[in-house]
Design an enzyme around this catalytic site. Sequence first.
Site, mmCIF file in Angstrom:
data_model
loop_
_atom_site.group_PDB
_atom_site.id
_atom_site.type_symbol
_atom_site.label_atom_id
_atom_site.label_comp_id
_atom_site.label_asym_id
_atom_site.label_seq_id
_atom_site.Cartn_x
_atom_site.Cartn_y
_atom_site.Cartn_z
ATOM 1 N N SER A 184 0.826 -1.197 0.000
ATOM 2 C CA SER A 184 0.000 0.000 0.000
ATOM 3 C C SER A 184 0.864 1.252 0.000
ATOM 4 C CB SER A 184 -0.906 0.002 1.247
ATOM 5 O OG SER A 184 -1.506 1.264 1.440
ATOM 6 N N TYR A 191 -2.440 -0.409 10.110
ATOM 7 C CA TYR A 191 -2.644 -0.988 8.784
ATOM 8 C C TYR A 191 -1.380 -0.838 7.943
ATOM 9 C CZ TYR A 191 -4.046 -1.306 3.907
ATOM 10 O OH TYR A 191 -4.103 -1.632 2.571
#
Length: 344
Positions: A130, A155
């Site tokens: 990501s 995350y």
Amino acid sequence: MKRIMVTGSAGFIGYHTAARLLRDGHEVVGIDNLNAYYDVGLKQARLQRLIDQSPDAFTFERISIADRQQMERVFKEHRPTHVIHMAAQAGVRHSLKEPHEYAESNLVGFLNVLESCRSHSIRHLLFASSSSVYGSNENLPYSEHHSAEHPLSLYAATKKANEMMAHSYAHLYGIPSTGLRFFTVYGPWGRPDMAYYSFARAIVEGRPIQVYNQGRMKRDFTYIDDIVEGIVRLLDRPAVPDPDWDAERPDPAVSSAPYRIYNIGNHEPVPLLDFISILEKELGMPAVKEFLDMQSGDVVETFADTADLRRDVGFAPSTPLEIGLARFAEWFKTYHSVGKEAGK
């Protein structure tokens, strides 16, 4: 023809990736646990489309990647040649509320994927990372060759951990591993928790949309078809050791092991308020905006340097936001029957 395992095949990117692979004539083994993080009905609808598209070439297993025994079973039974790992507990903000879900899926689950790849001599592992791993790095555009050591959410930290875990397995066991740093993916059949989707729902229902950091944000919005094109092109390019890698000046994008990191982004950050304006136009409805302060774990701007992707596979995302959002809005209005209740 390849037999490719796609984890998270009922998810947004996993679904589109599986559909493309099936169109290209490959066999696909899909894995998903169909959890309730967002509408399970949407996930089931995606799966049904894959089954209808290629009933003989698509196989689905409803399991959790955190279940070690089940993962061992499906790899042994289906014997994939390649793995595209898209399954994860997603969402920056949700990681502030439910951190243990991220450890279970993104850390334990990924370890199970790596162990299965090791046991079955997988030819190439591609896995989702990501843009959030860049965290507090403000050196724009983000390059794979920059440091990404300061993530701002759990995350993001789990995604950075995935990169390090994959590198260790590439080094120890020679598993060709390619990490893909996605930048704000959007499009039809998307995730309802993403801003563009939740904005659309609020706009058509006449509710305010929450605009963080007073709207002073930019995102490198990347259309889903461009993401999938990047994945497919990299599938046939397994990571290889870089003969020029220097341990005294280590480049984080490459390695002496068969390991590689790529950005997949549109290379054109768009102000959030411009994005909302285009969405309003495509939906044919104005948005009621509620301006709020910056959210914990968020960043002001994302901006992908895609020079390496373009050089190595001759492609980089380029779909204009106006075209991508028009396609999303068309799908959204059809899927949610927008306007039919009013007799339109």
